[in-house]
Scaffold this motif. Structure first.
Motif, PDB file in Angstrom:
ATOM      1  N   THR A 149      44.281  39.230  49.895  1.00 16.50           N
ATOM      2  CA  THR A 149      43.944  39.342  48.473  1.00 16.50           C
ATOM      3  C   THR A 149      44.484  38.171  47.656  1.00 16.50           C
ATOM      4  O   THR A 149      43.739  37.604  46.845  1.00 16.50           O
ATOM      5  CB  THR A 149      44.427  40.692  47.917  1.00 16.50           C
ATOM      6  OG1 THR A 149      43.738  41.747  48.598  1.00 16.50           O
ATOM      7  CG2 THR A 149      44.134  40.798  46.427  1.00 16.50           C
ATOM      8  N   PRO A 150      45.747  37.745  47.818  1.00 15.31           N
ATOM      9  CA  PRO A 150      46.193  36.558  47.084  1.00 15.31           C
ATOM     10  C   PRO A 150      45.361  35.315  47.394  1.00 15.31           C
ATOM     11  O   PRO A 150      45.073  34.515  46.501  1.00 15.31           O
ATOM     12  CB  PRO A 150      47.648  36.383  47.535  1.00 15.31           C
ATOM     13  CG  PRO A 150      48.085  37.754  47.940  1.00 15.31           C
ATOM     14  CD  PRO A 150      46.874  38.387  48.541  1.00 15.31           C
ATOM     15  N   VAL A 151      44.954  35.152  48.661  1.00 11.31           N
ATOM     16  CA  VAL A 151      44.140  33.995  49.010  1.00 11.31           C
ATOM     17  C   VAL A 151      42.748  34.118  48.394  1.00 11.31           C
ATOM     18  O   VAL A 151      42.186  33.135  47.885  1.00 11.31           O
ATOM     19  CB  VAL A 151      44.060  33.823  50.544  1.00 11.31           C
ATOM     20  CG1 VAL A 151      43.025  32.760  50.928  1.00 11.31           C
ATOM     21  CG2 VAL A 151      45.428  33.444  51.107  1.00 11.31           C
ATOM     22  N   ALA A 152      42.173  35.331  48.410  1.00 14.30           N
ATOM     23  CA  ALA A 152      40.865  35.529  47.784  1.00 14.30           C
ATOM     24  C   ALA A 152      40.919  35.198  46.295  1.00 14.30           C
ATOM     25  O   ALA A 152      40.009  34.563  45.748  1.00 14.30           O
ATOM     26  CB  ALA A 152      40.395  36.969  48.000  1.00 14.30           C
ATOM     27  N   LEU A 153      41.988  35.624  45.630  1.00 17.60           N
ATOM     28  CA  LEU A 153      42.152  35.320  44.213  1.00 17.60           C
ATOM     29  C   LEU A 153      42.282  33.810  43.994  1.00 17.60           C
ATOM     30  O   LEU A 153      41.718  33.258  43.031  1.00 17.60           O
ATOM     31  CB  LEU A 153      43.382  36.043  43.664  1.00 17.60           C
ATOM     32  CG  LEU A 153      43.220  37.552  43.449  1.00 17.60           C
ATOM     33  CD1 LEU A 153      44.581  38.215  43.266  1.00 17.60           C
ATOM     34  CD2 LEU A 153      42.334  37.828  42.229  1.00 17.60           C
ATOM     35  N   PRO A 164      41.461  46.256  44.372  1.00  9.82           N
ATOM     36  CA  PRO A 164      40.372  45.967  43.429  1.00  9.82           C
ATOM     37  C   PRO A 164      40.836  45.828  41.982  1.00  9.82           C
ATOM     38  O   PRO A 164      40.231  45.068  41.214  1.00  9.82           O
ATOM     39  CB  PRO A 164      39.440  47.179  43.599  1.00  9.82           C
ATOM     40  CG  PRO A 164      39.666  47.623  44.998  1.00  9.82           C
ATOM     41  CD  PRO A 164      41.134  47.408  45.232  1.00  9.82           C
ATOM     42  N   LEU A 165      41.887  46.536  41.604  1.00 11.69           N
ATOM     43  CA  LEU A 165      42.392  46.413  40.236  1.00 11.69           C
ATOM     44  C   LEU A 165      42.950  45.019  39.983  1.00 11.69           C
ATOM     45  O   LEU A 165      42.831  44.485  38.875  1.00 11.69           O
ATOM     46  CB  LEU A 165      43.461  47.472  39.967  1.00 11.69           C
ATOM     47  CG  LEU A 165      42.984  48.926  40.017  1.00 11.69           C
ATOM     48  CD1 LEU A 165      44.148  49.875  39.791  1.00 11.69           C
ATOM     49  CD2 LEU A 165      41.884  49.184  38.989  1.00 11.69           C
ATOM     50  N   LEU A 166      43.548  44.407  41.003  1.00 15.04           N
ATOM     51  CA  LEU A 166      44.030  43.037  40.866  1.00 15.04           C
ATOM     52  C   LEU A 166      42.862  42.053  40.840  1.00 15.04           C
ATOM     53  O   LEU A 166      42.844  41.108  40.039  1.00 15.04           O
ATOM     54  CB  LEU A 166      44.974  42.681  42.018  1.00 15.04           C
ATOM     55  CG  LEU A 166      46.202  43.567  42.216  1.00 15.04           C
ATOM     56  CD1 LEU A 166      47.065  43.014  43.339  1.00 15.04           C
ATOM     57  CD2 LEU A 166      47.011  43.685  40.939  1.00 15.04           C
ATOM     58  N   LEU A 167      41.876  42.281  41.698  1.00 17.68           N
ATOM     59  CA  LEU A 167      40.717  41.394  41.752  1.00 17.68           C
ATOM     60  C   LEU A 167      39.939  41.413  40.442  1.00 17.68           C
ATOM     61  O   LEU A 167      39.456  40.377  39.976  1.00 17.68           O
ATOM     62  CB  LEU A 167      39.799  41.818  42.909  1.00 17.68           C
ATOM     63  CG  LEU A 167      40.386  41.742  44.317  1.00 17.68           C
ATOM     64  CD1 LEU A 167      39.427  42.377  45.319  1.00 17.68           C
ATOM     65  CD2 LEU A 167      40.691  40.303  44.713  1.00 17.68           C
TER      66      LEU A 167
END
Length: 361
Positions: A62-66, A110-113
């Motif tokens: 998730t950090p990398v996707a962001l 998903p809330l972070l994304l």
């Protein structure tokens, strides 16, 4: 409750008794490989960038996707995220509202994304891709699954889909796959679950990888490093960098989290000069209870410590009541950034831009 992986997955000899799992591992790997090979995937009208990993558990996808979303936005692209919504009840496809939705419904990640770009939760990735394709096409915002949900705004439609996880899901064609490897533990013993941490045979996964991002760890070798180097897939290095507020360095903290490798979070705090009076680890994606919340707050008072957790863990507390709401207000979240080694960020972005062009370009 999610069980912790056996230690021998990531170091030391495999116990003799564990070899009894070999037939199960072989069957699991065979099924996964056939599923990848025989699927008839849907090709979206939008280019698809997938961020996944080879192994069970968290690697920092998730950090990398962001980070990749931010890089694409920096060159004028309009990404939207597609994710399963692990831990939530929503099956989708549904465009989530980052303000109104809670982790019980859509999951924590998903809330972070959704803070960074439109985010669709869908266990059926094909249906989720179709919903993203429809965004900006004149659909009225509705609250039901399969539609553009409440909180939608009139914005330019997405031109790129970023999948957070789903690398092993064969039902959607990926134009470019970035595989994140935790540099601290690598790919472990390189065996397939349950004899090891791999989700599918390594060779079958490497054949579908376009880039590997080693996240964290030392600059030297890590478990499975030689196998990855021989594959010929471009490798990029990055690290998680905490965005520490000076207030965190000024008083002791009680750190708590429920992530794949909680020790990484605690070590990050200590290395940044934050005095960790106590560290409390919970299972990955742990649904915090009222008892958990009361216990953490009571212990923090006894230690005269500030409560601090990850952004993902704090997201799971959002919208709750009672002691959980109190914990949400009391706990500080540690923001993080992903920073690539000099030259790697530009090289990876260039590779993605070449392979994930706008369909109308």
């Amino acid at each position: 409750m999610r069980l912790e992986p056996p230690r021998w997955w990531y170091g030391g000899a495999t116990p003799l008794a564990a070899w009894a799992l070999w037939p199960v591992s072989a069957a699991y790997g065979g099924i996964a490989e056939r599923r990848l090979r025989k699927a008839e995937p849907y090709r979206s009208t939008l280019p698809v960038l997938c961020v996944g990993n080879f192994t069970m558990g968290g690697a920092g996808k998730t950090p990398v996707a962001l980070k990749l979303a931010a890089l694409l936005q920096g060159i004028g692209r309009r990404p939207a995220f597609l994710t399963r919504g692990y831990g939530g009840s929503e099956r989708g496809p549904c465009l989530i509202d980052g303000e109104a939705d809670g982790a019980e419904r859509v999951g924590d990640e998903p809330l972070l994304l959704a803070r960074a770009a439109p985010t669709v939760v869908s266990r059926d990735r094909r249906a989720g891709a179709r919903l993203i394709e429809a965004m900006g096409g004149g659909s009225e915002p509705l609250a039901a699954s399969g539609t553009i949900a409440r909180g939608s705004q009139e914005t330019a439609p997405p031109d790129t889909i970023i999948m957070d996880d789903g690398f092993q899901n064969p039902l959607l064609v990926k134009d470019f796959c970035v595989v994140v490897v935790d540099g601290g533990v690598g790919i472990g013993n390189a065996r397939v679950f349950p004899l090891g941490p791999l989700r599918a045979p390594l060779d079958a996964q490497l054949a579908r990888a376009d880039a590997i991002v080693i996240l964290g760890g030392s600059a030297g070798a890590f478990p499975g490093d030689d196998r990855l180097k021989r594959a010929g897939v471009p490798v990029f290095r990055a690290e998680i960098v905490p965005l520490i507020d000076d207030a965190l360095r000024g008083q002791p903290v009680l750190a708590f989290c429920g992530i794949g490798r909680p020790g990484k979070f605690f070590d990050t705090l200590k290395e940044a000069g934050v005095p960790v009076a106590e560290a409390r680890a919970f299972p990955d994606h742990h649904p915090f209870s009222e008892a958990d919340a009361r216990g953490l707050q009571s212990r923090a008072r006894a230690l005269s410590a500030l409560l601090v957790t990850t952004e993902k863990d704090r997201a799971r507390l959002k919208g709750r009541s009672g002691a959980l709401a109190e914990l949400y207000e009391a706990a500080a979240a540690l923001p993080i950034d992903v920073r690539f080694r000099a030259g790697d960020e530009a090289a990876l972005l260039a590779a993605i831009a070449r392979s994930v062009p706008r369909r109308d370009a």
